[in-house]
Every structure is written in structure tokens, then in C-alpha cells.
Scaffold this motif. Structure first.
Motif, PDB file in Angstrom:
ATOM      1  N   TYR A  46       8.143   2.511  -5.546  1.00 47.73           N
ATOM      2  CA  TYR A  46       6.953   1.742  -5.204  1.00 47.73           C
ATOM      3  C   TYR A  46       7.342   0.610  -4.269  1.00 47.73           C
ATOM      4  O   TYR A  46       8.528   0.320  -4.046  1.00 47.73           O
ATOM      5  CB  TYR A  46       6.274   1.194  -6.465  1.00 47.73           C
ATOM      6  CG  TYR A  46       7.123   0.267  -7.309  1.00 47.73           C
ATOM      7  CD1 TYR A  46       7.127  -1.106  -7.082  1.00 47.73           C
ATOM      8  CD2 TYR A  46       7.909   0.771  -8.340  1.00 47.73           C
ATOM      9  CE1 TYR A  46       7.904  -1.954  -7.855  1.00 47.73           C
ATOM     10  CE2 TYR A  46       8.685  -0.067  -9.113  1.00 47.73           C
ATOM     11  CZ  TYR A  46       8.678  -1.426  -8.875  1.00 47.73           C
ATOM     12  OH  TYR A  46       9.451  -2.270  -9.642  1.00 47.73           O
ATOM     13  N   LEU A  68      -0.043  -1.747   3.793  1.00 47.79           N
ATOM     14  CA  LEU A  68      -0.855  -0.860   2.964  1.00 47.79           C
ATOM     15  C   LEU A  68      -1.598   0.153   3.829  1.00 47.79           C
ATOM     16  O   LEU A  68      -2.081  -0.192   4.902  1.00 47.79           O
ATOM     17  CB  LEU A  68      -1.870  -1.684   2.151  1.00 47.79           C
ATOM     18  CG  LEU A  68      -1.292  -2.719   1.182  1.00 47.79           C
ATOM     19  CD1 LEU A  68      -2.413  -3.512   0.512  1.00 47.79           C
ATOM     20  CD2 LEU A  68      -0.391  -2.072   0.131  1.00 47.79           C
ATOM     21  N   PRO A  69      -1.676   1.394   3.357  1.00 47.34           N
ATOM     22  CA  PRO A  69      -1.101   1.929   2.123  1.00 47.34           C
ATOM     23  C   PRO A  69       0.405   2.137   2.257  1.00 47.34           C
ATOM     24  O   PRO A  69       0.895   2.377   3.366  1.00 47.34           O
ATOM     25  CB  PRO A  69      -1.822   3.261   1.944  1.00 47.34           C
ATOM     26  CG  PRO A  69      -2.164   3.675   3.336  1.00 47.34           C
ATOM     27  CD  PRO A  69      -2.466   2.406   4.082  1.00 47.34           C
ATOM     28  N   SER A  88       4.850   5.672  -0.473  1.00 45.42           N
ATOM     29  CA  SER A  88       4.879   6.434  -1.721  1.00 45.42           C
ATOM     30  C   SER A  88       3.549   6.403  -2.465  1.00 45.42           C
ATOM     31  O   SER A  88       3.434   6.985  -3.544  1.00 45.42           O
ATOM     32  CB  SER A  88       5.965   5.877  -2.645  1.00 45.42           C
ATOM     33  OG  SER A  88       5.622   4.559  -3.057  1.00 45.42           O
ATOM     34  N   ARG A  89       2.556   5.703  -1.911  1.00 49.28           N
ATOM     35  CA  ARG A  89       1.247   5.562  -2.548  1.00 49.28           C
ATOM     36  C   ARG A  89       1.325   4.872  -3.903  1.00 49.28           C
ATOM     37  O   ARG A  89       0.497   5.074  -4.780  1.00 49.28           O
ATOM     38  CB  ARG A  89       0.552   6.927  -2.711  1.00 49.28           C
ATOM     39  CG  ARG A  89       0.504   7.767  -1.464  1.00 49.28           C
ATOM     40  CD  ARG A  89      -0.366   7.159  -0.394  1.00 49.28           C
ATOM     41  NE  ARG A  89      -1.765   7.016  -0.768  1.00 49.28           N
ATOM     42  CZ  ARG A  89      -2.748   6.620   0.048  1.00 49.28           C
ATOM     43  NH1 ARG A  89      -2.443   6.308   1.303  1.00 49.28           N
ATOM     44  NH2 ARG A  89      -3.981   6.524  -0.369  1.00 49.28           N
ATOM     45  N   ARG A  90       2.308   4.003  -4.056  1.00 48.87           N
ATOM     46  CA  ARG A  90       2.417   3.136  -5.242  1.00 48.87           C
ATOM     47  C   ARG A  90       2.770   1.738  -4.738  1.00 48.87           C
ATOM     48  O   ARG A  90       3.721   1.581  -3.964  1.00 48.87           O
ATOM     49  CB  ARG A  90       3.499   3.604  -6.220  1.00 48.87           C
ATOM     50  CG  ARG A  90       3.311   4.993  -6.772  1.00 48.87           C
ATOM     51  CD  ARG A  90       4.393   5.295  -7.821  1.00 48.87           C
ATOM     52  NE  ARG A  90       4.160   4.554  -9.049  1.00 48.87           N
ATOM     53  CZ  ARG A  90       5.116   4.057  -9.836  1.00 48.87           C
ATOM     54  NH1 ARG A  90       6.392   4.185  -9.492  1.00 48.87           N
ATOM     55  NH2 ARG A  90       4.814   3.410 -10.942  1.00 48.87           N
ATOM     56  N   ARG A 118      -7.757  -0.853   2.071  1.00 47.72           N
ATOM     57  CA  ARG A 118      -6.648  -0.053   2.564  1.00 47.72           C
ATOM     58  C   ARG A 118      -5.994   0.792   1.482  1.00 47.72           C
ATOM     59  O   ARG A 118      -5.459   1.870   1.767  1.00 47.72           O
ATOM     60  CB  ARG A 118      -5.601  -0.958   3.227  1.00 47.72           C
ATOM     61  CG  ARG A 118      -6.116  -1.593   4.504  1.00 47.72           C
ATOM     62  CD  ARG A 118      -5.063  -2.413   5.214  1.00 47.72           C
ATOM     63  NE  ARG A 118      -5.569  -2.835   6.515  1.00 47.72           N
ATOM     64  CZ  ARG A 118      -5.529  -2.109   7.613  1.00 47.72           C
ATOM     65  NH1 ARG A 118      -4.977  -0.910   7.576  1.00 47.72           N
ATOM     66  NH2 ARG A 118      -6.025  -2.561   8.741  1.00 47.72           N
ATOM     67  N   PHE A 119      -6.013   0.297   0.245  1.00 50.04           N
ATOM     68  CA  PHE A 119      -5.326   1.012  -0.840  1.00 50.04           C
ATOM     69  C   PHE A 119      -5.961   0.625  -2.172  1.00 50.04           C
ATOM     70  O   PHE A 119      -5.468  -0.255  -2.874  1.00 50.04           O
ATOM     71  CB  PHE A 119      -3.834   0.682  -0.816  1.00 50.04           C
ATOM     72  CG  PHE A 119      -3.011   1.530  -1.747  1.00 50.04           C
ATOM     73  CD1 PHE A 119      -3.116   2.915  -1.740  1.00 50.04           C
ATOM     74  CD2 PHE A 119      -2.123   0.943  -2.634  1.00 50.04           C
ATOM     75  CE1 PHE A 119      -2.359   3.694  -2.600  1.00 50.04           C
ATOM     76  CE2 PHE A 119      -1.357   1.719  -3.495  1.00 50.04           C
ATOM     77  CZ  PHE A 119      -1.479   3.104  -3.469  1.00 50.04           C
ATOM     78  N   GLU A 169      -6.044   1.957  -4.948  1.00 50.62           N
ATOM     79  CA  GLU A 169      -5.305   2.264  -6.176  1.00 50.62           C
ATOM     80  C   GLU A 169      -4.233   1.222  -6.474  1.00 50.62           C
ATOM     81  O   GLU A 169      -3.638   1.222  -7.554  1.00 50.62           O
ATOM     82  CB  GLU A 169      -4.622   3.632  -6.055  1.00 50.62           C
ATOM     83  CG  GLU A 169      -5.571   4.795  -5.832  1.00 50.62           C
ATOM     84  CD  GLU A 169      -5.862   5.050  -4.363  1.00 50.62           C
ATOM     85  OE1 GLU A 169      -5.488   4.189  -3.526  1.00 50.62           O
ATOM     86  OE2 GLU A 169      -6.468   6.087  -4.047  1.00 50.62           O
ATOM     87  N   GLY A 170      -3.939   0.331  -5.525  1.00 51.75           N
ATOM     88  CA  GLY A 170      -2.831  -0.602  -5.696  1.00 51.75           C
ATOM     89  C   GLY A 170      -3.126  -1.701  -6.691  1.00 51.75           C
ATOM     90  O   GLY A 170      -4.281  -2.084  -6.930  1.00 51.75           O
TER      91      GLY A 170
END
Length: 284
Positions: free
Chosen positions: A36, A152-153, A156-158, A186-187, A189-190
Motif C-alpha cells: 500500500y 491517487l489512485p 496497488s489500489r491500496r 480520485r480514490f 476506497e482509500g
């Protein structure tokens, strides 16, 4: 803004709350093998000498980490945080306090990406030297508020984003709200962790509700808000009463972990009889 030096406040009650929350978020991120990214928008120097002239001026650490450092019986998350601070000191004696980059360095794995931003030139030089040998790390003298467009993103998408400006100018409050909106666009899920001071100031009082509005419109896993109130304002209404952390897309464990710790923090760090805490959450 460039006159701000966090060393004056290192290890105080606000640092305790901020770094306790950050440490538990990073521990949670480590539970999965996939790397991450941590983006620290206002990283500071990385570490601070508590016996130095800045920290000694008001000795704020005495009402913070010093009140916990030698306690044998602490809730597990709080004990883990104190051990991190011990790991930053040689020989066990409390002489140094780790800033957020040092907390991150102790907990993050070599495959995890660390991105630190700091505008103060002296703090930046110290931070660059401290992190020079850490892999997957970049330290920048650019504005951390503007960094999210580039960060972002993450690959690793974490990701975790830590936002904790000094709030010495009122414009910082609006910038924090804008940064959260940018991060969610932008992300979504963060995880975004935002520190703020509890002041008798309109911008401070309104900040959490503004953050809630952004989070409720865009975050996939809701939000968590924790506030630790330890002091009264002075006769003119000035002074920091406490501080809080607003976490978007928090780890599902974080609420219960903080609930274990907050009564102890009130008892050990509270400077007034009506010291208190607030813990609230909106699940996603």
C-alpha cells in the motif's frame, strides 16, 4: 506557515491521539500481503528531541507521551503505541519523540510506498536525511495539499492519506475539506485520516460537519470521528482544548480499539475534571 515548527508541540496529547490512530490504521493495512501507499501531506521532521530547546519551551510532552511512557497497565493498542515510541529511543529513557514518518517507518514494510511532503526547509532537510535509506520512499518540498492529484489512485489500489496541517491560518480548514473531496474523487476506497485542533473558533467547530458531508457523499466504508478534550480555554477564549481525528473508510476494528483506550487517555492526559472523549461512527 513556514514559521511553524512542530517540535514545540512534540509528544503532546494531540500527538498521542494522532499517532495512536495512525499506528492502528497501518497495522490493519499490514494484515494483507498486497503493498500500500501512505501519503503524509504535512510530514514534519520525522522525529523530535524532547530535551531540545523547542520541546522544552512549554514541555507539552509532559501532558502527553510522558504521562503514558512508564505505565505498566495499558490497553493493548495504547501499549503498542508506547512501544513504538520506546523503539525510537535508545536505552529506554524518553528523550525523542517519533513524528508520523517515524511511526510509519517502524510499521510499514519495505514493499510499501511512503510519500512525504513538507514545506519548511529545515524540517525537510532533516526528514530527507532520516528517510534517505528507506526503499520505496519519496520526500518532497512541494505543497502536500496539492499532492493528491499525483498520488491517487495508487498503483496497488491500496492507500492511506494522513492530513494534519498546523491550522495556523484559517485557510487550512477549507483546504482540508478540499483535499478530502479530491481524495474521494480520485480514490473513493482509500483511507483518509485527518487531524484537527479543538479550538473556540468557528472554522474548527464547523470542520467535522463539513468533513462528514463529503464522506457521506462519496466514501465507500463510512467514517469515524474521535475527539479527546483535555483542557479549558483561557480567560480570553484562546488555547487548544483538545484535538480530534476524522477517518474516512476506517478499518472496521478501529472503533473498538479506540474505545478500549479513550478512558485511559482521559484519565492520564486530562488536565481538568471534566476532560472527556467523543467517539462516533457511520458505517458504510
Amino acid at each position: 506557515m513556514l514559521a511553524y515548527r512542530h517540535a514545540f508541540h512534540a509528544g503532546n496529547h494531540a500527538d498521542v491521539l494522532k499517532h495512536l490512530v495512525l499506528a492502528e490504521i497501518l497495522r490493519y493495512m499490514n494484515e494483507k500481503d498486497k503493498p500500500y501507499t501512505l501519503v503524509d501531506t504535512h510530514a514534519g521532521a520525522g522525529g523530535y528531541a524532547l530535551d531540545g530547546r523547542y520541546a522544552q519551551k512549554n514541555a507539552e510532552y509532559k501532558g502527553g507521551i510522558s504521562a503514558l511512557y512508564d505505565q505498566a497497565q495499558l490497553p493493548e493498542p495504547l501499549a503498542h503505541y508506547v512501544e513504538l515510541v520506546r523503539g525510537f529511543n535508545q536505552g529506554g529513557r524518553l528523550n525523542q519523540y517519533p513524528g508520523s514518518p517515524a511511526v510509519a517507518r517502524q510499521l510499514m514494510r519495505s514493499t510499501d510506498r511512503l510519500r512525504c511532503y513538507e514545506l519548511h526547509p529545515t524540517e525537510l532537510r532533516i526528514l530527507e536525511a532520516y528517510l534517505a535509506d528507506r526503499p520505496n520512499t519519496q520526500v518532497s518540498g512541494a505543497d502536500g495539499f496539492g499532492a493528491l492529484r499525483a498520488e491517487l489512485p495508487p498503483p496497488s489500489r491500496r492507500a492511506v492519506v494522513l492530513i494534519d496541517p498546523p491550522y495556523e491560518i484559517k485557510a487550512d480548514y477549507a483546504k482540508v475539506v478540499g483535499a478530502l473531496r479530491e481524495a474521494m474523487q480520485r480514490f473513493a476506497e482509500g483511507t483518509v485520516a485527518i487531524w484537527y485542533p479543538q479550538l473556540q473558533l468557528l472554522e474548527s467547530a464547523q470542520l467535522v460537519q463539513r468533513l462528514k458531508s463529503v464522506a457521506e457523499a462519496s466514501a465507500k466504508k463510512g467514517w469515524l470521528h474521535v475527539r479527546l478534550s483535555v483542557e479549558h480555554a483561557d480567560a480570553k477564549g484562546f488555547g487548544m482544548l483538545g484535538s480530534g481525528m476524522f477517518v474516512v473508510n476506517p478499518p472496521f476494528k478501529l472503533h473498538d480499539q479506540l474505545l478500549q483506550c479513550l478512558p485511559t487517555l482521559v484519565d492520564r492526559l486530562g488536565q481538568v475534571d471534566d476532560a472527556s472523549y467523543l467517539l462516533e461512527q457511520l458505517p458504510g
